[in-house]
Design an enzyme around this catalytic site. Structure first.
Site, PDB file in Angstrom:
ATOM      1  N   ASP A   1      28.038  35.901  37.315  1.00 24.10           N
ATOM      2  CA  ASP A   1      27.574  34.540  37.491  1.00 24.10           C
ATOM      3  C   ASP A   1      27.548  34.261  38.996  1.00 24.10           C
ATOM      4  OD1 ASP A   1      27.221  31.650  36.992  1.00 24.10           O
ATOM      5  OD2 ASP A   1      29.321  31.535  37.620  1.00 24.10           O
TER       6      ASP A   1
ATOM      7  N   ASP B   1      27.443  30.501  40.703  1.00 23.15           N
ATOM      8  CA  ASP B   1      28.219  29.314  41.069  1.00 23.15           C
ATOM      9  C   ASP B   1      29.618  29.359  40.476  1.00 23.15           C
ATOM     10  OD1 ASP B   1      26.181  27.344  42.400  1.00 23.15           O
ATOM     11  OD2 ASP B   1      25.134  28.160  40.667  1.00 23.15           O
TER      12      ASP B   1
ATOM     13  N   ASP C   1      33.046  32.204  35.745  1.00 21.21           N
ATOM     14  CA  ASP C   1      34.149  31.247  35.905  1.00 21.21           C
ATOM     15  C   ASP C   1      34.185  30.183  34.821  1.00 21.21           C
ATOM     16  OD1 ASP C   1      31.712  30.093  37.087  1.00 21.21           O
ATOM     17  OD2 ASP C   1      33.013  28.420  37.610  1.00 21.21           O
TER      18      ASP C   1
END
Length: 211
Positions: free
Chosen positions: A7, A9, A164
């Site tokens: 990922d 961000d 995250d």
């Protein structure tokens, strides 16, 4: 593990403040109630319109206009607040030295993704990047990961998905991949545990010991 899908961000880049400041300005312009940093951050990782609906509580009838305006405001406000998390660049360099192919699966738009990858100096590490308009079904659906594996001829059991948020973990699991939840991003350790990742990492360099 032979391959890694990241990922962007909250995993590679600490973009939360840039997104929050942009969304605060957007809500102000639209005359809508203020939202907390936590409310906005919990929706980071979703496609933009959905993130604005969930995190910003923006009404459905305003989402098209809000998304367009957010896009413009982002380039004015966010870049100065976005940095790499500690050890990201060094770890990516080591993974590249080890011959580990790497890709990105993000709900971010292509233009802002390319801009940030270049600005942060990490574009060279990634063989393929799948952005929002490259898929029809976004996180937490598995399509971004499945599309990368198909294009790269990667096997799910050999491909680590790192993110995250629970959206990232569910995306990876639904594609049949082992997953890593990094605990320093937008979802807390407790929230991540609810998605049952294969591993947790409190720092980015821990990925080296996981592979």
């Amino acid at each position: 593990m032979k391959n890694i899908i990241f990922d962007f961000d909250g995993t590679l880049a600490d973009s939360a403040k840039g997104i929050v400041f942009t969304e605060w300005e957007l809500l102000k312009e639209l005359g809508l109630p203020h939202r907390s940093e936590e409310q906005i951050c919990n929706a980071i990782g979703l496609p933009l319109a959905e993130a604005l609906r969930v995190g910003g509580n923006i009404p459905a009838e305003m989402l098209d206009r809000a998304s367009e305006r957010f896009h413009s405001l982002f380039f004015e406000i966010a870049p100065q607040h976005i940095v790499l998390f500690p050890t990201v660049k060094e770890t990516l360099e080591r993974l590249q030295e080890l011959g580990i192919p790497m890709a990105i699966a993000t709900s971010r738009g292509r233009d802002s993704l390319d801009f940030l990858l270049d600005t942060l100096g990490i574009a060279r590490f990634f063989t393929l990047c799948i952005a929002a308009k490259d898929v029809e079904k976004h996180k937490p659906e598995p399509e971004p990961v499945l599309k990368i594996m198909e294009k790269m001829s990667w096997k799910p059991e050999e491909t680590l998905v790192v993110g995250d948020t629970t959206f990232d973990i569910l995306m990876g699991k639904r594609a049949g991949c082992p997953t890593v939840g990094v605990t320093y991003g937008n979802h807390s350790r407790e929230i991540l545990l609810g998605a049952e990742p294969s591993y947790l990492a409190d720092s980015f360099e821990k990925i080296l010991s996981i592979i």
